[in-house]
Design a protein around this motif. Structure first.
Motif, PDB file in Angstrom:
ATOM      1  N   PRO A  52       0.828  -1.206   0.000  1.00 67.58           N
ATOM      2  CA  PRO A  52       0.000   0.000   0.000  1.00 67.58           C
ATOM      3  C   PRO A  52       0.868   1.264   0.000  1.00 67.58           C
ATOM      4  O   PRO A  52       1.966   1.266   0.555  1.00 67.58           O
ATOM      5  N   ALA A  53       0.386   2.304  -0.620  1.00 73.33           N
ATOM      6  CA  ALA A  53       1.118   3.575  -0.695  1.00 73.33           C
ATOM      7  C   ALA A  53       1.336   4.155   0.696  1.00 73.33           C
ATOM      8  O   ALA A  53       0.602   3.872   1.632  1.00 73.33           O
ATOM      9  N   ARG A  54       2.387   4.955   0.800  1.00 77.70           N
ATOM     10  CA  ARG A  54       2.712   5.694   2.030  1.00 77.70           C
ATOM     11  C   ARG A  54       3.150   4.819   3.198  1.00 77.70           C
ATOM     12  O   ARG A  54       3.068   5.232   4.348  1.00 77.70           O
ATOM     13  N   ILE A  55       3.570   3.603   2.914  1.00 78.90           N
ATOM     14  CA  ILE A  55       4.066   2.746   3.978  1.00 78.90           C
ATOM     15  C   ILE A  55       5.559   2.556   3.751  1.00 78.90           C
ATOM     16  O   ILE A  55       5.991   2.196   2.667  1.00 78.90           O
ATOM     17  N   GLU A  56       6.343   2.816   4.788  1.00 84.27           N
ATOM     18  CA  GLU A  56       7.795   2.698   4.709  1.00 84.27           C
ATOM     19  C   GLU A  56       8.212   1.226   4.695  1.00 84.27           C
ATOM     20  O   GLU A  56       7.550   0.373   5.294  1.00 84.27           O
ATOM     21  N   PHE A  57       9.340   0.959   4.044  1.00 84.26           N
ATOM     22  CA  PHE A  57       9.857  -0.403   3.950  1.00 84.26           C
ATOM     23  C   PHE A  57      10.072  -1.011   5.336  1.00 84.26           C
ATOM     24  O   PHE A  57       9.777  -2.188   5.556  1.00 84.26           O
ATOM     25  N   ASP A  58      10.565  -0.223   6.293  1.00 85.88           N
ATOM     26  CA  ASP A  58      10.798  -0.739   7.643  1.00 85.88           C
ATOM     27  C   ASP A  58       9.497  -1.176   8.317  1.00 85.88           C
ATOM     28  O   ASP A  58       9.477  -2.149   9.071  1.00 85.88           O
ATOM     29  N   GLN A  59       8.401  -0.484   8.033  1.00 89.03           N
ATOM     30  CA  GLN A  59       7.105  -0.883   8.583  1.00 89.03           C
ATOM     31  C   GLN A  59       6.654  -2.213   7.968  1.00 89.03           C
ATOM     32  O   GLN A  59       6.116  -3.071   8.666  1.00 89.03           O
ATOM     33  N   ILE A  60       6.892  -2.335   6.674  1.00 89.87           N
ATOM     34  CA  ILE A  60       6.526  -3.576   5.985  1.00 89.87           C
ATOM     35  C   ILE A  60       7.371  -4.730   6.524  1.00 89.87           C
ATOM     36  O   ILE A  60       6.860  -5.809   6.818  1.00 89.87           O
ATOM     37  N   ARG A  61       8.666  -4.495   6.683  1.00 88.67           N
ATOM     38  CA  ARG A  61       9.564  -5.531   7.210  1.00 88.67           C
ATOM     39  C   ARG A  61       9.091  -5.977   8.600  1.00 88.67           C
ATOM     40  O   ARG A  61       9.044  -7.163   8.901  1.00 88.67           O
ATOM     41  N   GLN A  66       6.571 -10.199  12.029  1.00 86.81           N
ATOM     42  CA  GLN A  66       5.507 -10.665  12.912  1.00 86.81           C
ATOM     43  C   GLN A  66       4.741 -11.822  12.276  1.00 86.81           C
ATOM     44  O   GLN A  66       4.431 -12.812  12.931  1.00 86.81           O
ATOM     45  N   LEU A  67       4.470 -11.709  10.974  1.00 87.60           N
ATOM     46  CA  LEU A  67       3.803 -12.793  10.246  1.00 87.60           C
ATOM     47  C   LEU A  67       4.633 -14.074  10.327  1.00 87.60           C
ATOM     48  O   LEU A  67       4.098 -15.151  10.576  1.00 87.60           O
ATOM     49  N   ALA A  68       5.940 -13.950  10.112  1.00 88.59           N
ATOM     50  CA  ALA A  68       6.823 -15.113  10.170  1.00 88.59           C
ATOM     51  C   ALA A  68       6.768 -15.767  11.553  1.00 88.59           C
ATOM     52  O   ALA A  68       6.705 -16.995  11.661  1.00 88.59           O
ATOM     53  N   ASN A  69       6.795 -14.957  12.599  1.00 91.82           N
ATOM     54  CA  ASN A  69       6.712 -15.499  13.959  1.00 91.82           C
ATOM     55  C   ASN A  69       5.372 -16.177  14.210  1.00 91.82           C
ATOM     56  O   ASN A  69       5.321 -17.266  14.781  1.00 91.82           O
ATOM     57  N   ASP A  70       4.296 -15.544  13.781  1.00 93.51           N
ATOM     58  CA  ASP A  70       2.959 -16.095  13.995  1.00 93.51           C
ATOM     59  C   ASP A  70       2.770 -17.431  13.272  1.00 93.51           C
ATOM     60  O   ASP A  70       2.147 -18.350  13.794  1.00 93.51           O
ATOM     61  N   MET A  71       3.307 -17.527  12.050  1.00 94.53           N
ATOM     62  CA  MET A  71       3.106 -18.714  11.215  1.00 94.53           C
ATOM     63  C   MET A  71       4.235 -19.729  11.345  1.00 94.53           C
ATOM     64  O   MET A  71       4.149 -20.810  10.759  1.00 94.53           O
ATOM     65  N   MET A  72       5.278 -19.381  12.086  1.00 92.17           N
ATOM     66  CA  MET A  72       6.453 -20.240  12.235  1.00 92.17           C
ATOM     67  C   MET A  72       7.052 -20.600  10.875  1.00 92.17           C
ATOM     68  O   MET A  72       7.261 -21.774  10.551  1.00 92.17           O
ATOM     69  N   ILE A  73       7.295 -19.551  10.063  1.00 92.02           N
ATOM     70  CA  ILE A  73       7.947 -19.697   8.773  1.00 92.02           C
ATOM     71  C   ILE A  73       9.063 -18.665   8.686  1.00 92.02           C
ATOM     72  O   ILE A  73       9.133 -17.751   9.499  1.00 92.02           O
ATOM     73  N   ASP A  74       9.937 -18.834   7.711  1.00 94.22           N
ATOM     74  CA  ASP A  74      10.991 -17.858   7.463  1.00 94.22           C
ATOM     75  C   ASP A  74      10.603 -17.023   6.260  1.00 94.22           C
ATOM     76  O   ASP A  74      10.107 -17.552   5.259  1.00 94.22           O
ATOM     77  N   ILE A  75      10.843 -15.721   6.351  1.00 95.82           N
ATOM     78  CA  ILE A  75      10.529 -14.805   5.257  1.00 95.82           C
ATOM     79  C   ILE A  75      11.747 -13.931   4.987  1.00 95.82           C
ATOM     80  O   ILE A  75      12.342 -13.387   5.912  1.00 95.82           O
ATOM     81  N   THR A  76      12.105 -13.842   3.713  1.00 95.19           N
ATOM     82  CA  THR A  76      13.133 -12.916   3.272  1.00 95.19           C
ATOM     83  C   THR A  76      12.448 -11.881   2.402  1.00 95.19           C
ATOM     84  O   THR A  76      11.813 -12.236   1.402  1.00 95.19           O
ATOM     85  N   LEU A  77      12.567 -10.639   2.782  1.00 89.99           N
ATOM     86  CA  LEU A  77      11.909  -9.547   2.083  1.00 89.99           C
ATOM     87  C   LEU A  77      12.960  -8.719   1.365  1.00 89.99           C
ATOM     88  O   LEU A  77      13.982  -8.373   1.946  1.00 89.99           O
TER      89      LEU A  77
END
Length: 82
Positions: A52-61, A66-77
């Protein structure tokens, strides 16, 4: 922006990931493979994202971590499409 995800396969993992990324996923490719030593099923996905527009990369990261922790997966962004 792109993301690589991997973790132990389980029922509903594609649904969970696509629901979590629904606002930004442009393309999602998935594969399930066996690990060499144990034969366990490993889920892998690659996603092209348009956040979404106006969202900084650090916020997305932070949200993806948090998604990775919740789902117990590894994510590389990655900020750019590579």
């Amino acid at each position: 922006m792109s993301a690589e995800l991997f973790g132990q396969d389980r029922p509903g993992i594609v649904r969970e990931i696509s629901r979590a990324l629904s606002d930004s996923v442009q393309k999602l490719q998935t594969i399930v493979e066996s690990t060499p030593m144990s034969g366990e099923r490993l889920f892998r996905a690659e996603a092209d994202l348009v956040p979404p527009a106006r969202i900084e990369f650090d916020q997305i990261r932070a949200a993806f971590e948090q998604l990775a922790n919740d789902m117990m997966i590894d994510i590389t962004l990655k900020a750019g499409k590579e």
